[in-house]
Design a protein around this motif. Sequence first.
Motif, PDB file in Angstrom:
ATOM      1  N   LEU A 198       0.834  -1.199   0.000  1.00 49.84           N
ATOM      2  CA  LEU A 198       0.000   0.000   0.000  1.00 49.84           C
ATOM      3  C   LEU A 198       0.869   1.250   0.000  1.00 49.84           C
ATOM      4  CD1 LEU A 198      -2.727   1.421   0.111  1.00 49.84           C
ATOM      5  CD2 LEU A 198      -2.671   1.165   2.594  1.00 49.84           C
ATOM      6  N   GLN A 199       1.942   1.249   0.768  1.00 53.88           N
ATOM      7  CA  GLN A 199       2.849   2.404   0.823  1.00 53.88           C
ATOM      8  C   GLN A 199       3.477   2.643  -0.551  1.00 53.88           C
ATOM      9  OE1 GLN A 199       3.163   4.264   3.754  1.00 53.88           O
ATOM     10  NE2 GLN A 199       4.060   5.717   2.345  1.00 53.88           N
ATOM     11  N   ARG A 200       3.906   1.572  -1.220  1.00 53.84           N
ATOM     12  CA  ARG A 200       4.487   1.708  -2.566  1.00 53.84           C
ATOM     13  C   ARG A 200       3.442   2.224  -3.560  1.00 53.84           C
ATOM     14  NH1 ARG A 200       7.287  -2.911  -1.043  1.00 53.84           N
ATOM     15  NH2 ARG A 200       5.875  -4.297  -2.135  1.00 53.84           N
ATOM     16  N   ALA A 201       2.220   1.735  -3.444  1.00 57.61           N
ATOM     17  CA  ALA A 201       1.155   2.195  -4.332  1.00 57.61           C
ATOM     18  C   ALA A 201       0.874   3.681  -4.118  1.00 57.61           C
ATOM     19  CB  ALA A 201      -0.122   1.378  -4.106  1.00 57.61           C
ATOM     20  N   ALA A 202       0.858   4.116  -2.870  1.00 54.44           N
ATOM     21  CA  ALA A 202       0.632   5.521  -2.559  1.00 54.44           C
ATOM     22  C   ALA A 202       1.766   6.391  -3.104  1.00 54.44           C
ATOM     23  CB  ALA A 202       0.485   5.715  -1.052  1.00 54.44           C
ATOM     24  N   GLN A 203       2.988   5.923  -2.983  1.00 56.42           N
ATOM     25  CA  GLN A 203       4.137   6.671  -3.508  1.00 56.42           C
ATOM     26  C   GLN A 203       4.078   6.769  -5.025  1.00 56.42           C
ATOM     27  OE1 GLN A 203       7.326   4.441  -1.732  1.00 56.42           O
ATOM     28  NE2 GLN A 203       7.220   5.577   0.204  1.00 56.42           N
ATOM     29  N   PHE A 204       3.674   5.679  -5.670  1.00 56.74           N
ATOM     30  CA  PHE A 204       3.528   5.675  -7.122  1.00 56.74           C
ATOM     31  C   PHE A 204       2.464   6.687  -7.553  1.00 56.74           C
ATOM     32  CE2 PHE A 204       1.673   3.937 -11.053  1.00 56.74           C
ATOM     33  CZ  PHE A 204       2.805   3.840 -11.845  1.00 56.74           C
ATOM     34  N   LEU A 205       1.311   6.647  -6.884  1.00 51.34           N
ATOM     35  CA  LEU A 205       0.234   7.576  -7.197  1.00 51.34           C
ATOM     36  C   LEU A 205       0.673   9.012  -6.945  1.00 51.34           C
ATOM     37  CD1 LEU A 205      -2.653   8.227  -8.025  1.00 51.34           C
ATOM     38  CD2 LEU A 205      -3.355   7.736  -5.667  1.00 51.34           C
ATOM     39  N   ASP A 206       1.369   9.244  -5.845  1.00 54.59           N
ATOM     40  CA  ASP A 206       1.854  10.589  -5.533  1.00 54.59           C
ATOM     41  C   ASP A 206       2.771  11.100  -6.651  1.00 54.59           C
ATOM     42  OD1 ASP A 206       2.241  12.831  -3.522  1.00 54.59           O
ATOM     43  OD2 ASP A 206       4.325  12.154  -3.746  1.00 54.59           O
ATOM     44  N   ARG A 207       3.681  10.248  -7.134  1.00 55.66           N
ATOM     45  CA  ARG A 207       4.588  10.651  -8.223  1.00 55.66           C
ATOM     46  C   ARG A 207       3.797  11.004  -9.483  1.00 55.66           C
ATOM     47  NH1 ARG A 207       7.629   6.348  -6.510  1.00 55.66           N
ATOM     48  NH2 ARG A 207       6.925   5.054  -8.247  1.00 55.66           N
ATOM     49  N   ARG A 258       1.985  14.311  -9.018  1.00 53.09           N
ATOM     50  CA  ARG A 258       2.933  15.428  -9.051  1.00 53.09           C
ATOM     51  C   ARG A 258       3.383  15.732 -10.481  1.00 53.09           C
ATOM     52  NH1 ARG A 258       4.602  17.147  -4.127  1.00 53.09           N
ATOM     53  NH2 ARG A 258       4.030  15.794  -2.389  1.00 53.09           N
ATOM     54  N   GLU A 259       3.580  14.681 -11.283  1.00 46.84           N
ATOM     55  CA  GLU A 259       3.947  14.884 -12.688  1.00 46.84           C
ATOM     56  C   GLU A 259       2.849  15.660 -13.416  1.00 46.84           C
ATOM     57  OE1 GLU A 259       4.658  11.028 -14.401  1.00 46.84           O
ATOM     58  OE2 GLU A 259       6.376  10.645 -13.093  1.00 46.84           O
ATOM     59  N   ILE A 260       1.612  15.271 -13.189  1.00 48.41           N
ATOM     60  CA  ILE A 260       0.479  15.920 -13.847  1.00 48.41           C
ATOM     61  C   ILE A 260       0.349  17.361 -13.375  1.00 48.41           C
ATOM     62  CG2 ILE A 260      -2.047  15.908 -14.057  1.00 48.41           C
ATOM     63  CD1 ILE A 260      -1.739  12.760 -13.878  1.00 48.41           C
ATOM     64  N   ALA A 302      -5.504   8.487 -12.436  1.00 50.20           N
ATOM     65  CA  ALA A 302      -6.173   7.185 -12.468  1.00 50.20           C
ATOM     66  C   ALA A 302      -6.301   6.667 -13.899  1.00 50.20           C
ATOM     67  CB  ALA A 302      -7.556   7.283 -11.816  1.00 50.20           C
ATOM     68  N   LEU A 303      -6.631   7.539 -14.834  1.00 45.98           N
ATOM     69  CA  LEU A 303      -6.733   7.121 -16.230  1.00 45.98           C
ATOM     70  C   LEU A 303      -5.368   6.724 -16.788  1.00 45.98           C
ATOM     71  CD1 LEU A 303      -9.310   9.686 -17.619  1.00 45.98           C
ATOM     72  CD2 LEU A 303      -9.574   7.210 -17.502  1.00 45.98           C
ATOM     73  N   ASN A 304      -4.333   7.481 -16.452  1.00 45.57           N
ATOM     74  CA  ASN A 304      -2.982   7.137 -16.917  1.00 45.57           C
ATOM     75  C   ASN A 304      -2.551   5.776 -16.379  1.00 45.57           C
ATOM     76  OD1 ASN A 304      -2.526   9.430 -18.470  1.00 45.57           O
ATOM     77  ND2 ASN A 304      -1.559  10.552 -16.805  1.00 45.57           N
ATOM     78  N   ILE A 305      -2.783   5.540 -15.096  1.00 49.19           N
ATOM     79  CA  ILE A 305      -2.409   4.269 -14.483  1.00 49.19           C
ATOM     80  C   ILE A 305      -3.217   3.130 -15.097  1.00 49.19           C
ATOM     81  CG2 ILE A 305      -2.436   2.950 -12.321  1.00 49.19           C
ATOM     82  CD1 ILE A 305      -1.795   5.695 -10.916  1.00 49.19           C
ATOM     83  N   LEU A 338      -3.602  -1.570 -18.727  1.00 52.77           N
ATOM     84  CA  LEU A 338      -4.187  -2.215 -19.901  1.00 52.77           C
ATOM     85  C   LEU A 338      -3.147  -2.452 -20.987  1.00 52.77           C
ATOM     86  CD1 LEU A 338      -7.621  -0.369 -20.175  1.00 52.77           C
ATOM     87  CD2 LEU A 338      -7.239  -2.760 -19.568  1.00 52.77           C
ATOM     88  N   SER A 339      -2.238  -1.518 -21.159  1.00 47.38           N
ATOM     89  CA  SER A 339      -1.182  -1.682 -22.164  1.00 47.38           C
ATOM     90  C   SER A 339      -0.281  -2.854 -21.810  1.00 47.38           C
ATOM     91  CB  SER A 339      -0.355  -0.400 -22.283  1.00 47.38           C
ATOM     92  OG  SER A 339      -1.145   0.638 -22.804  1.00 47.38           O
ATOM     93  N   ARG A 340       0.054  -2.986 -20.540  1.00 47.03           N
ATOM     94  CA  ARG A 340       0.884  -4.117 -20.109  1.00 47.03           C
ATOM     95  C   ARG A 340       0.146  -5.433 -20.296  1.00 47.03           C
ATOM     96  NH1 ARG A 340       3.508  -1.557 -14.657  1.00 47.03           N
ATOM     97  NH2 ARG A 340       4.922  -0.139 -15.747  1.00 47.03           N
ATOM     98  N   GLN A 341      -1.131  -5.450 -19.952  1.00 46.89           N
ATOM     99  CA  GLN A 341      -1.921  -6.666 -20.145  1.00 46.89           C
ATOM    100  C   GLN A 341      -1.990  -7.019 -21.618  1.00 46.89           C
ATOM    101  OE1 GLN A 341      -5.670  -5.744 -18.287  1.00 46.89           O
ATOM    102  NE2 GLN A 341      -4.996  -6.487 -16.292  1.00 46.89           N
ATOM    103  N   GLN A 342      -2.131  -6.027 -22.450  1.00 46.12           N
ATOM    104  CA  GLN A 342      -2.212  -6.256 -23.892  1.00 46.12           C
ATOM    105  C   GLN A 342      -0.891  -6.819 -24.397  1.00 46.12           C
ATOM    106  OE1 GLN A 342      -3.187  -2.776 -26.140  1.00 46.12           O
ATOM    107  NE2 GLN A 342      -3.407  -3.893 -28.043  1.00 46.12           N
TER     108      GLN A 342
END
Length: 102
Positions: free
Chosen positions: A29-38, A41-43, A60-63, A68-72
Amino acid sequence: MSSEHHTLDIFILDKAYKIACPPAEQDNLQRAAQFLDRKMREIRGSGKVLGLERIAVIAALNISHELLSRQQAEHEPQVGADAVAGLLKRLETALAEDTSST
């Protein structure tokens, strides 16, 4: 396995959120929060999108698009990734136009 949950403080765009989470999942969860925060911040740093809610939606749309791109790439081409990419582009354009008109 215990269903005991502990509260974890996470920070996204310098705002604290208390999240109930099993101890075994706190690192994820901490890693997910850090990823979302980054991502947020970029946006925000791009200056194209204003407002916390809009930044969160674009993040959320970018993530989702990345997922989806990785799954594809891992599986047969899936209908949806291209649609999400097109929707994301249209949404970013609309939000940029909306913020420039205010």
